[in-house]
Design a protein around this motif. Structure first.
Motif, mmCIF file in Angstrom:
data_model
loop_
_atom_site.group_PDB
_atom_site.id
_atom_site.type_symbol
_atom_site.label_atom_id
_atom_site.label_comp_id
_atom_site.label_asym_id
_atom_site.label_seq_id
_atom_site.Cartn_x
_atom_site.Cartn_y
_atom_site.Cartn_z
ATOM 1 N N MET A 1 76.241 159.221 -22.734
ATOM 2 C CA MET A 1 74.791 159.343 -22.633
ATOM 3 C C MET A 1 74.113 158.439 -23.653
ATOM 4 S SD MET A 1 72.567 162.804 -23.012
ATOM 5 C CE MET A 1 71.402 162.375 -24.306
ATOM 6 N N SER A 2 73.070 157.757 -23.241
ATOM 7 C CA SER A 2 72.363 156.892 -24.196
ATOM 8 C C SER A 2 71.006 157.508 -24.534
ATOM 9 C CB SER A 2 72.174 155.501 -23.587
ATOM 10 O OG SER A 2 71.430 155.603 -22.403
ATOM 11 N N HIS A 3 70.442 157.014 -25.619
ATOM 12 C CA HIS A 3 69.150 157.533 -26.073
ATOM 13 C C HIS A 3 68.093 156.459 -25.893
ATOM 14 C CE1 HIS A 3 71.022 160.974 -28.156
ATOM 15 N NE2 HIS A 3 72.034 160.134 -28.219
ATOM 16 N N GLN A 4 66.851 156.881 -25.724
ATOM 17 C CA GLN A 4 65.765 155.930 -25.575
ATOM 18 C C GLN A 4 64.863 155.973 -26.808
ATOM 19 O OE1 GLN A 4 62.569 156.250 -22.554
ATOM 20 N NE2 GLN A 4 63.721 154.670 -21.482
ATOM 21 N N LEU A 5 64.449 154.802 -27.232
ATOM 22 C CA LEU A 5 63.620 154.717 -28.436
ATOM 23 C C LEU A 5 62.615 153.584 -28.273
ATOM 24 C CD1 LEU A 5 63.450 155.846 -31.433
ATOM 25 C CD2 LEU A 5 64.859 153.888 -32.049
ATOM 26 N N SER A 6 61.399 153.828 -28.718
ATOM 27 C CA SER A 6 60.393 152.771 -28.737
ATOM 28 C C SER A 6 60.434 152.123 -30.118
ATOM 29 C CB SER A 6 59.021 153.398 -28.467
ATOM 30 O OG SER A 6 58.032 152.426 -28.650
ATOM 31 N N ILE A 7 60.487 150.796 -30.167
ATOM 32 C CA ILE A 7 60.506 150.089 -31.461
ATOM 33 C C ILE A 7 59.269 149.211 -31.538
ATOM 34 C CG2 ILE A 7 61.860 148.682 -33.051
ATOM 35 C CD1 ILE A 7 64.279 149.205 -31.418
ATOM 36 N N VAL A 8 58.490 149.367 -32.607
ATOM 37 C CA VAL A 8 57.276 148.560 -32.775
ATOM 38 C C VAL A 8 57.434 147.637 -33.981
ATOM 39 C CG1 VAL A 8 55.689 150.131 -31.614
ATOM 40 C CG2 VAL A 8 56.160 150.463 -34.041
ATOM 41 N N TYR A 9 56.888 146.427 -33.850
ATOM 42 C CA TYR A 9 57.043 145.392 -34.882
ATOM 43 C C TYR A 9 55.673 144.983 -35.427
ATOM 44 C CZ TYR A 9 61.314 145.001 -32.065
ATOM 45 O OH TYR A 9 62.453 145.277 -31.361
ATOM 46 N N PHE A 10 55.644 144.606 -36.692
ATOM 47 C CA PHE A 10 54.387 144.171 -37.295
ATOM 48 C C PHE A 10 54.560 142.907 -38.138
ATOM 49 C CE2 PHE A 10 53.915 148.658 -36.466
ATOM 50 C CZ PHE A 10 52.689 148.686 -35.815
ATOM 51 N N ALA A 11 53.427 142.233 -38.374
ATOM 52 C CA ALA A 11 53.325 141.045 -39.236
ATOM 53 C C ALA A 11 54.335 139.971 -38.805
ATOM 54 C CB ALA A 11 53.457 141.449 -40.701
ATOM 55 N N TRP A 12 55.065 139.340 -39.762
ATOM 56 C CA TRP A 12 55.926 138.227 -39.341
ATOM 57 C C TRP A 12 57.108 138.684 -38.504
ATOM 58 C CZ3 TRP A 12 60.778 138.936 -41.088
ATOM 59 C CH2 TRP A 12 60.998 139.475 -42.361
ATOM 60 N N VAL A 13 57.482 139.928 -38.576
ATOM 61 C CA VAL A 13 58.573 140.421 -37.721
ATOM 62 C C VAL A 13 58.134 140.295 -36.254
ATOM 63 C CG1 VAL A 13 59.977 142.426 -37.099
ATOM 64 C CG2 VAL A 13 59.409 141.999 -39.504
ATOM 65 N N LYS A 14 56.909 140.715 -35.983
ATOM 66 C CA LYS A 14 56.347 140.631 -34.633
ATOM 67 C C LYS A 14 56.226 139.171 -34.183
ATOM 68 C CE LYS A 14 51.862 141.192 -34.076
ATOM 69 N NZ LYS A 14 50.563 141.882 -34.111
ATOM 70 N N GLU A 15 55.702 138.331 -35.095
ATOM 71 C CA GLU A 15 55.507 136.919 -34.739
ATOM 72 C C GLU A 15 56.825 136.223 -34.441
ATOM 73 O OE1 GLU A 15 53.234 135.026 -37.810
ATOM 74 O OE2 GLU A 15 51.337 135.860 -37.088
ATOM 75 N N ARG A 16 57.839 136.502 -35.274
ATOM 76 C CA ARG A 16 59.107 135.786 -35.101
ATOM 77 C C ARG A 16 59.891 136.287 -33.890
ATOM 78 N NH1 ARG A 16 61.444 135.558 -41.106
ATOM 79 N NH2 ARG A 16 63.336 134.922 -40.031
ATOM 80 N N LEU A 17 59.705 137.556 -33.534
ATOM 81 C CA LEU A 17 60.372 138.067 -32.333
ATOM 82 C C LEU A 17 59.585 137.692 -31.070
ATOM 83 C CD1 LEU A 17 61.467 141.652 -33.428
ATOM 84 C CD2 LEU A 17 62.962 139.702 -32.991
ATOM 85 N N GLY A 18 58.271 137.424 -31.259
ATOM 86 C CA GLY A 18 57.454 137.041 -30.121
ATOM 87 C C GLY A 18 57.013 138.213 -29.273
ATOM 88 N N ARG A 19 57.089 139.428 -29.809
ATOM 89 C CA ARG A 19 56.604 140.600 -29.055
ATOM 90 C C ARG A 19 56.273 141.741 -30.005
ATOM 91 N NH1 ARG A 19 61.957 139.801 -28.260
ATOM 92 N NH2 ARG A 19 63.375 141.486 -28.805
ATOM 93 N N GLU A 20 55.433 142.653 -29.515
ATOM 94 C CA GLU A 20 54.960 143.766 -30.347
ATOM 95 C C GLU A 20 55.877 144.965 -30.300
ATOM 96 O OE1 GLU A 20 50.997 144.848 -29.318
ATOM 97 O OE2 GLU A 20 50.167 142.907 -29.873
#
Lengths: 87, 145
Positions: A1-20
């Motif tokens: 069984m797998s688990h579901q999780l929402s991951i949110v990014y901010f500042a340069w982490v968001k910019e470098r990944l290219g998504r929020e």
């Protein structure tokens, strides 16, 4: 069984990944924030690079600051961001 | 009474001080932080984590109200794009005595800089950008309380 999780990014982490944010399914043997980070790094080159230096990252589980050893448990949202610089 | 606001628009520090001083007490202390125009800075972009910001600020204010006898605390923090000399943050405390009001105000600012989820991006005149990094002096100041 797998688990579901929402991951949110901010500042340069968001910019470098290219998504929020991501909604991910992760394996059962992943239980802590640190283990999840390792799992995320294995997904793609950008994640591998952004999450490599953990001293430059901070984490919050369900809007509370936590460390790498925090157990994800039934949390629904993980935030990954650089050290804060408000004020 | 704790009042927390996170907003894009500017605030009227005088009005906020008046509102808090109406609660009585002999001492009102306030701090306003504004955008400092050094290194050819053009603007600041302030990002935050909406779901967590108010909770974090309230937590800091509650800790201050447990440490000092206060009649009230007001914290206003702006987000979005701010030009040089614009106001960023207001912390205002109200107490019976000067020492409590000043100490609580200073404590809230020191904690805010290290545990409230805001991030500052500097935008310079030449168009280049830089995310502001945490400062060891800020971390030390937050620990010293």
């Amino acid at each position: 069984m797998s688990h579901q999780l929402s991951i949110v990014y901010f500042a340069w982490v968001k910019e470098r990944l290219g998504r929020e944010q991501d909604v991910i399914e992760y394996p059962k043997n992943v239980t802590t924030v640190g283990e999840l980070l390792k799992h995320l790094q294995s997904r793609d080159a950008a994640s591998n690079e952004v999450f490599a230096d953990r001293t430059k990252l901070r984490f919050a589980l369900d809007q509370d600051f936590v460390g790498l050893d925090a157990v994800i448990g039934s949390a629904t949202e993980l935030a990954i961001f650089p050290p804060v610089t408000g004020g | 009474m704790i009042s927390i606001a996170v907003q894009e628009h500017d605030f009227d520090a005088g009005a906020e001080i008046n509102r808090l001083s109406a609660r009585g007490g002999g001492a009102i202390s306030s701090f306003v932080g504004q955008v400092r125009g050094d290194h050819k800075l053009h603007a600041l972009e302030l990002e935050h984590y909406p779901a967590m910001t108010e909770k974090a600020l309230r937590g800091i204010a509650v800790r201050a109200s447990e440490k000092w006898e206060l009649h009230g605390i007001t914290v206003v923090h702006r987000v979005g794009r701010l030009q040089l000399n614009e106001q960023i943050v207001l912390v205002c405390t109200c107490s019976d005595h000067r020492q409590n009001a000043i100490a609580a105000c200073s404590f809230i600012m020191d904690q805010l800089k290290t545990i409230a989820p805001f991030w500052k991006k500097e935008i310079f005149e030449d168009g280049s950008e830089n995310w502001v990094e945490e400062r060891q002096s800020d971390l030390q100041a937050a620990k010293d309380w």
